[in-house]
Each structure stands twice: as structure tokens, then as C-alpha cells.
Design a protein around this motif. Structure first.
Motif, PDB file in Angstrom:
ATOM      1  N   ILE A 168     -29.687 -74.716  65.173  1.00 59.97           N
ATOM      2  CA  ILE A 168     -29.367 -75.707  66.216  1.00 59.97           C
ATOM      3  C   ILE A 168     -28.669 -76.889  65.544  1.00 59.97           C
ATOM      4  N   THR A 169     -27.466 -77.190  65.995  1.00 61.17           N
ATOM      5  CA  THR A 169     -26.738 -78.311  65.380  1.00 61.17           C
ATOM      6  C   THR A 169     -27.171 -79.627  66.027  1.00 61.17           C
ATOM      7  N   GLU A 170     -26.976 -80.711  65.290  1.00 65.43           N
ATOM      8  CA  GLU A 170     -27.337 -82.048  65.803  1.00 65.43           C
ATOM      9  C   GLU A 170     -26.488 -82.384  67.021  1.00 65.43           C
ATOM     10  N   ALA A 171     -25.223 -81.912  66.980  1.00 66.72           N
ATOM     11  CA  ALA A 171     -24.295 -82.207  68.086  1.00 66.72           C
ATOM     12  C   ALA A 171     -24.770 -81.573  69.387  1.00 66.72           C
ATOM     13  N   ALA A 172     -25.563 -80.525  69.296  1.00 64.11           N
ATOM     14  CA  ALA A 172     -26.083 -79.884  70.507  1.00 64.11           C
ATOM     15  C   ALA A 172     -27.480 -80.394  70.826  1.00 64.11           C
ATOM     16  N   LEU A 173     -28.282 -80.607  69.783  1.00 63.74           N
ATOM     17  CA  LEU A 173     -29.693 -80.975  69.989  1.00 63.74           C
ATOM     18  C   LEU A 173     -29.861 -82.344  70.648  1.00 63.74           C
ATOM     19  N   TYR A 174     -29.200 -83.373  70.074  1.00 62.36           N
ATOM     20  CA  TYR A 174     -29.473 -84.732  70.561  1.00 62.36           C
ATOM     21  C   TYR A 174     -29.000 -84.986  72.002  1.00 62.36           C
ATOM     22  N   PRO A 175     -27.784 -84.518  72.372  1.00 62.85           N
ATOM     23  CA  PRO A 175     -27.429 -84.682  73.791  1.00 62.85           C
ATOM     24  C   PRO A 175     -28.439 -83.996  74.713  1.00 62.85           C
ATOM     25  N   ALA A 176     -28.931 -82.826  74.284  1.00 60.43           N
ATOM     26  CA  ALA A 176     -29.909 -82.110  75.123  1.00 60.43           C
ATOM     27  C   ALA A 176     -31.210 -82.913  75.219  1.00 60.43           C
ATOM     28  N   LEU A 177     -31.681 -83.440  74.084  1.00 60.24           N
ATOM     29  CA  LEU A 177     -32.924 -84.226  74.090  1.00 60.24           C
ATOM     30  C   LEU A 177     -32.783 -85.487  74.951  1.00 60.24           C
ATOM     31  N   HIS A 178     -31.652 -86.184  74.758  1.00 56.75           N
ATOM     32  CA  HIS A 178     -31.437 -87.417  75.524  1.00 56.75           C
ATOM     33  C   HIS A 178     -31.364 -87.129  77.027  1.00 56.75           C
ATOM     34  N   ILE A 204     -30.110 -92.237  63.873  1.00 58.09           N
ATOM     35  CA  ILE A 204     -29.513 -91.290  62.926  1.00 58.09           C
ATOM     36  C   ILE A 204     -30.374 -91.170  61.663  1.00 58.09           C
ATOM     37  N   LEU A 205     -30.902 -92.306  61.225  1.00 56.02           N
ATOM     38  CA  LEU A 205     -31.514 -92.389  59.884  1.00 56.02           C
ATOM     39  C   LEU A 205     -32.612 -91.351  59.624  1.00 56.02           C
ATOM     40  N   SER A 229     -21.625 -87.604  67.372  1.00 54.15           N
ATOM     41  CA  SER A 229     -22.199 -86.942  68.547  1.00 54.15           C
ATOM     42  C   SER A 229     -23.543 -87.567  68.933  1.00 54.15           C
ATOM     43  N   ILE A 230     -24.316 -88.004  67.922  1.00 52.60           N
ATOM     44  CA  ILE A 230     -25.616 -88.633  68.205  1.00 52.60           C
ATOM     45  C   ILE A 230     -25.383 -89.978  68.899  1.00 52.60           C
ATOM     46  N   LYS A 231     -24.433 -90.747  68.370  1.00 52.08           N
ATOM     47  CA  LYS A 231     -24.151 -92.070  68.946  1.00 52.08           C
ATOM     48  C   LYS A 231     -23.642 -91.938  70.395  1.00 52.08           C
ATOM     49  N   SER A 237     -24.077 -89.553  72.498  1.00 55.59           N
ATOM     50  CA  SER A 237     -25.138 -89.115  73.400  1.00 55.59           C
ATOM     51  C   SER A 237     -26.107 -90.262  73.707  1.00 55.59           C
ATOM     52  N   LEU A 238     -26.400 -91.048  72.683  1.00 51.99           N
ATOM     53  CA  LEU A 238     -27.306 -92.193  72.858  1.00 51.99           C
ATOM     54  C   LEU A 238     -26.704 -93.221  73.829  1.00 51.99           C
ATOM     55  N   ASP A 239     -25.378 -93.426  73.726  1.00 55.66           N
ATOM     56  CA  ASP A 239     -24.699 -94.357  74.630  1.00 55.66           C
ATOM     57  C   ASP A 239     -24.831 -93.912  76.081  1.00 55.66           C
ATOM     58  N   VAL A 240     -24.559 -92.623  76.302  1.00 56.98           N
ATOM     59  CA  VAL A 240     -24.622 -92.083  77.660  1.00 56.98           C
ATOM     60  C   VAL A 240     -26.036 -92.234  78.208  1.00 56.98           C
ATOM     61  N   PHE A 241     -27.013 -91.887  77.364  1.00 55.56           N
ATOM     62  CA  PHE A 241     -28.416 -91.928  77.769  1.00 55.56           C
ATOM     63  C   PHE A 241     -28.846 -93.370  78.098  1.00 55.56           C
ATOM     64  N   THR A 242     -28.443 -94.329  77.257  1.00 58.13           N
ATOM     65  CA  THR A 242     -28.827 -95.731  77.482  1.00 58.13           C
ATOM     66  C   THR A 242     -28.210 -96.261  78.778  1.00 58.13           C
ATOM     67  N   ARG A 243     -26.930 -95.935  78.986  1.00 53.44           N
ATOM     68  CA  ARG A 243     -26.256 -96.367  80.209  1.00 53.44           C
ATOM     69  C   ARG A 243     -26.983 -95.812  81.438  1.00 53.44           C
ATOM     70  N   ARG A 244     -27.333 -94.538  81.356  1.00 55.17           N
ATOM     71  CA  ARG A 244     -28.025 -93.897  82.484  1.00 55.17           C
ATOM     72  C   ARG A 244     -29.391 -94.524  82.711  1.00 55.17           C
ATOM     73  N   ARG A 245     -30.076 -94.874  81.634  1.00 52.47           N
ATOM     74  CA  ARG A 245     -31.416 -95.451  81.736  1.00 52.47           C
ATOM     75  C   ARG A 245     -31.378 -96.789  82.497  1.00 52.47           C
ATOM     76  N   TYR A 246     -30.405 -97.670  82.119  1.00 53.71           N
ATOM     77  CA  TYR A 246     -30.361 -98.978  82.770  1.00 53.71           C
ATOM     78  C   TYR A 246     -29.821 -98.899  84.195  1.00 53.71           C
ATOM     79  N   LYS A 247     -28.915 -97.945  84.415  1.00 54.83           N
ATOM     80  CA  LYS A 247     -28.433 -97.734  85.780  1.00 54.83           C
ATOM     81  C   LYS A 247     -29.603 -97.326  86.659  1.00 54.83           C
ATOM     82  N   ARG A 248     -30.458 -96.442  86.132  1.00 50.39           N
ATOM     83  CA  ARG A 248     -31.613 -95.975  86.892  1.00 50.39           C
ATOM     84  C   ARG A 248     -32.580 -97.134  87.170  1.00 50.39           C
TER      85      ARG A 248
END
Lengths: 112, 237
Positions: free
Chosen positions: A44-54, B32-33, B70-72, B74-85
Motif C-alpha cells: 500500500i503506497t502512502e499516496a493511496a493510504l493517506y487520502p483513503a484514511l483522511h 509526514i514525520l 500526496s499526504i499534504k 490529502s490533508l488540505d482537502v480533509f481539513t477544508r471539508r472538516r471546517y465546512k462541515r
């Protein structure tokens, strides 16, 4: 590539099942668990995992709690009530889909 | 074989690496860390001869072509959605709360009758030639926006900036400027329409201002919780 597409399609179910079995897990632990269980055949890549988790957290399927572990912030994910209900449905849906694919892939033995 | 655990100094190097890749907001860096550090620890456990710098490079390669992006994203989208909600949940709460409904009713009645009264009696301000009640409402809105600007809790957190960018609240008072005409009205129908618009604008402003305030407070609390977890606000320390 083909396997990646397959993993992507069933990633949510994989995450739900892992959390059902282990209670709570963090991102890296999930990728490692998948690697260990499948003996490195699935990754499972990070690019797939984190969007799914979020997305699952935003949908209320998972909840996230943060803790300071070994000098860094670690985010643990666990199933919510809604997530627990969804796990059974998703697993049975994936099983049905896999059985259907199996039927297509396995050649039929003609009677007589 | 014992698993390698990164110390404070080594974690600092990882933070510098993430920082040097352009991911500078503390919340993003912390997201990320841990994953990155776990990967580096595994690399060092598998090969004890590997230097930290090489382990960092190898671990980063495994994040793929987009690296940490990709992590950043996704986090941006999620945060935006959270505050919109949160914002829309607050709007719903206001509309379902009897106290707020009573306040809205009072605002509506007060605005409606005072607008009609001012138009029918020809009370216009001499500067804008606007109905004096319209001018008073615009003044109240401008003052509220100023008080919000001064009093609302502020921080440098990502959640705060995303929550602010999420809502259209700052342009609200232009609505009033646009809808309340700066000319004398004589027709009964025109006065009725403008009074109803004034009621709708005031009710809309009350609801969005309150929801916006609650959302900003939630973003502020998120940042405080995050700050409790990390010892220092500076991500490189």
C-alpha cells in the motif's frame, strides 16, 4: 500496475478489516501489516493510504487520536460505531465480488 | 535484532529534510514525520551500516514520484471539508435553536417595521441619501466586522487559515451596500420589497456571523490541542 488498481479498489475494506482485528493502528503500521500478511505480495503506497484514511475520518467511519510517541506526533486510527457496521458490509461485498471474479476465471466443466 | 529508534537530533535532521522539500507548516510536517521516521528506522534496522542521510534518501524514494505532496494534498482537502462541515452544522444548530429563532424573529420584525417606518416618514441620511435605518444596519455590520477582526482568536496554524478561507463571510456587508438603494422610495411595493430584502439580509448576516465565529473557535481549539502535543511551535526545534 494491475495489482495496484486492485488494491486501490479494495483499500477501504482492507483498512476496515485491519482496524477490526487490531483495534487501533497508525499509518505506517497498516502498510507494514499488509506487507507482512501478504508476504510482500501487496504494497500500500502512502499516496493511496493517506487520502483513503483522511476520507474515512471525514465520512465518520474512522476516528483519529494523536499521541506523542518517541518524540513525534503519532496519529492512531480506530473504527467508529458507523465504521464497525460498515466493516461487515464491505467485507461481504468484497467476498461476493471476488467469488464472482473467480467464477469467471475458472473454466466451467461441461456436464455429460 | 533490536529495532533502531531515532533520537532527538536525528529527528531534527528528518524535520530539516521535510522542511527543505517545502513542507513547512507544523501540522503538515507532523503528519509526514511519524510515517517517514518509521520508514527510516526500518531502513537503519535492516542495514545498520547505512548512514542516516542514505536512509533518509531511500525512505523518501519509497514515497514515489510526488514525494510527500500526496499526504499534504490529502490533508488540505480533509481539513477544508472538516471546517465546512463544522460551519454547516453550526448553521443547522442555529436554525434549530429556539433562542436563536426567537432572536431571528425579533431582528426580522424590528428591521421590517423600522425600514417601513423610515421610508414612510422620509427619514434619509443627508450624506448617502439612504434610508436612515439602512445606514444604521450598514454601520452595525461594519462595526461587527471590525469587532470580529479585533476580538476573534488568531493563530498561525494551518487549520485557522484554511477555516478562514473556507467561508465567504468577509464580503457580507457589501450585500447590504448593494441591496439597500441610495435613493428615495415612494412606491408602496418598492418599500415592501426593500424591507423584506433588509430582513433577509439581516437574518442571513446573523446566522453566518455566528456560524463563522463557532468555526473559528473550533479551528483555534484544534491548534491549541496540537500545540499541547508538540513541545514547541517551531517545527525545526
Amino acid at each position: 500496475m494491475e495489482q495496484n488498481q486492485f488494491v486501490k479498489g479494495s483499500l477501504a475494506t482492507i483498512i476496515l478489516k485491519l482496524l477490526e482485528d487490531n483495534g487501533r493502528m497508525y499509518g505506517y503500521e497498516m502498510t507494514k501489516a499488509v506487507k507482512d500478511i501478504t508476504a510482500n505480495r501487496m504494497n500500500i503506497t502512502e499516496a493511496a493510504l493517506y487520502p483513503a484514511l483522511h476520507k474515512m475520518v471525514a465520512d465518520g467511519v474512522l476516528s483519529a487520536t494523536t499521541e506523542l510517541v518517541d518524540g513525534r506526533v503519532r496519529k492512531y486510527y480506530s473504527l467508529t460505531k458507523k465504521g464497525k457496521k460498515e466493516t461487515a458490509n464491505k467485507i461481504s461485498a468484497l467476498r461476493d465480488a471476488l467469488e464472482s471474479v473467480q467464477l469467471i476465471l475458472t473454466p466451467k466443466i461441461a456436464n455429460g | 535484532m533490536d529495532k533502531v529508534k531515532l533520537g532527538k537530533e536525528q529527528l531534527k535532521e528528518l524535520k530539516y529534510f521535510i522542511y527543505s522539500r517545502g513542507f513547512r507548516e507544523p501540522e503538515v510536517m507532523m503528519e509526514i514525520l511519524d510515517h517517514f521516521a518509521c520508514k527510516v528506522e526500518d531502513k537503519l534496522t535492516e542495514n545498520p551500516l547505512l548512514s542516516l542521510q542514505d536512509a533518509i534518501k531511500e525512505a523518501h524514494k519509497e514515497f514515489g514520484y510526488n514525494g510527500f505532496y500526496s499526504i499534504k494534498a490529502s490533508l488540505d482537502v480533509f481539513t477544508r471539508r472538516r471546517y465546512k462541515r463544522i460551519y454547516w452544522q453550526e448553521v443547522k444548530k442555529i436554525l434549530l435553536s429556539p433562542i436563536n429563532l426567537l432572536i431571528l424573529l425579533l431582528i426580522g420584525l424590528c428591521v421590517y417595521h423600522s425600514m417601513k417606518w423610515a421610508y414612510n416618514n422620509g427619514f434619509y441620511d443627508s450624506y448617502f441619501n439612504r434610508n436612515i435605518v439602512s445606514s444604521l444596519i450598514i454601520l452595525i455590520v461594519v462595526c461587527t466586522e471590525l469587532i470580529k477582526f479585533i476580538m476573534l482568536p488568531r493563530n498561525n496554524g494551518r487549520s485557522y487559515h484554511i477555516s478562514i478561507a473556507n467561508t465567504v463571510n468577509y464580503g457580507n456587508f457589501f450585500l447590504f451596500w448593494f441591496f439597500f438603494p441610495s435613493r428615495k422610495l415612494h412606491s408602496v411595493n418598492e418599500i415592501l420589497v426593500i424591507s423584506i430584502i433588509a430582513v433577509l439580509c439581516s437574518v442571513y448576516y446573523y446566522i453566518t456571523t455566528l456560524a463563522h465565529y463557532k468555526m473559528i473557535k473550533a479551528a483555534h481549539k484544534d491548534y491549541d490541542d496540537f500545540k499541547v502535543l508538540v513541545e514547541n511551535e517551531n517545527p525545526l526545534q
